[in-house]
Design an enzyme around this catalytic site. Sequence first.
Site, PDB file in Angstrom:
ATOM      1  N   HIS A 123      70.128  43.304 -22.282  1.00  0.00           N
ATOM      2  CA  HIS A 123      69.737  42.481 -23.429  1.00  0.00           C
ATOM      3  C   HIS A 123      68.445  43.059 -24.007  1.00  0.00           C
ATOM      4  CE1 HIS A 123      68.345  39.152 -25.853  1.00  0.00           C
ATOM      5  NE2 HIS A 123      69.572  38.662 -25.803  1.00  0.00           N
ATOM      6  N   GLU A 146      74.346  43.140 -30.663  1.00  0.00           N
ATOM      7  CA  GLU A 146      73.277  42.206 -31.006  1.00  0.00           C
ATOM      8  C   GLU A 146      72.162  42.948 -31.746  1.00  0.00           C
ATOM      9  OE1 GLU A 146      73.102  38.378 -28.564  1.00  0.00           O
ATOM     10  OE2 GLU A 146      71.810  39.841 -27.625  1.00  0.00           O
ATOM     11  N   GLY A 173      69.904  30.377 -29.243  1.00  0.00           N
ATOM     12  CA  GLY A 173      69.335  29.089 -29.671  1.00  0.00           C
ATOM     13  C   GLY A 173      70.351  27.965 -29.824  1.00  0.00           C
TER      14      GLY A 173
HETATM   15  P1  PGA Z   1      69.974  33.775 -30.817  1.00  0.00           P
HETATM   16  O1  PGA Z   1      69.980  34.685 -29.504  1.00  0.00           O
HETATM   17  O2  PGA Z   1      71.367  33.208 -30.961  1.00  0.00           O
HETATM   18  O3  PGA Z   1      68.933  32.721 -30.563  1.00  0.00           O
HETATM   19  O4  PGA Z   1      69.640  34.664 -31.976  1.00  0.00           O
HETATM   20  C1  PGA Z   1      71.067  35.507 -29.170  1.00  0.00           C
HETATM   21  C2  PGA Z   1      70.773  36.345 -27.961  1.00  0.00           C
HETATM   22  O5  PGA Z   1      69.641  36.840 -27.827  1.00  0.00           O
HETATM   23  O6  PGA Z   1      71.640  36.546 -27.087  1.00  0.00           O
END
Ligand code: PGA
Length: 248
Positions: free
Chosen positions: A94, A165, A229
């Site tokens: 991540h 991501e 989130g």
């Molecule tokens: P987010 O985070 O939905 O708050 O943008 C996603 C993640 O980091 O896996």
Amino acid sequence: MQRLIVANWKMNFSLPEATALAQAIARVAEELPATIVIAPSFPWIIPIKESLRWQPKNLALASQSVSPWREGAYTGGVSAKQLQHLVDYSLVGHSERRVHCHETHGIVADQLMRLHEVGIRPILCFGETRKSEQSALLEQLMHALSQDLKGMPDALIDQVILAYEPLWAIGTGKSAQPDYIARVVAHTKAWSKATMGKEPPVLYGGSVDEDNARELGQVKNLDGLLVGGASLNIKRFQVVCRQFLTHV
Ligand code: PGA
């Protein structure tokens, strides 16, 4: 593979909050045509597992990370072997781990191998720092992925799940547009097929919420979501799941 929606809780929740939300998500998961994966902080994995002894349908657990080492003098580490039989999946690489914990491609590769040794399915995250419409972006992304996956055995490649991501979309409220995501997904699958002979499932993560989940559900060949989130609240997460799966 059923579509996969991963709730990445990051470093949130007390124990009572975590078990209550896991119970609520488990009830929602039973009704959904998808696999819902909860990724809690390490210490809550066992209590959550124990609180779900009724073995809800469509629900699985993941760890948010894993040690690159097998065992030994690594204070604070949690090994893949310790996670075996507790989780079915683990996030790897991540961007928050790569940035804050300095996890390099070499460390990520070791983590992938450790998970593979014990049969935990890795969800390998990748994504660019800055938004770009240029095709060089796709080359950079594939280059980064190839460094993480260098020398991996075929059996591991068969199991790996990729999570696209883009860093600029994580926690910013600015999700990538569906056509942008579709382009990355198509390219990633074509590249994987050409270089590794397999087309792994690809998820999208980065500011997924109630407003964009429905159109993300229509992105061609997208196999699921990684939600941060919006997974911290049952009402929001339930809407995200339902919207994403509207057309399934
Ligand atoms: P987010 O985070 O939905 O708050 O943008 C996603 C993640 O980091 O896996």
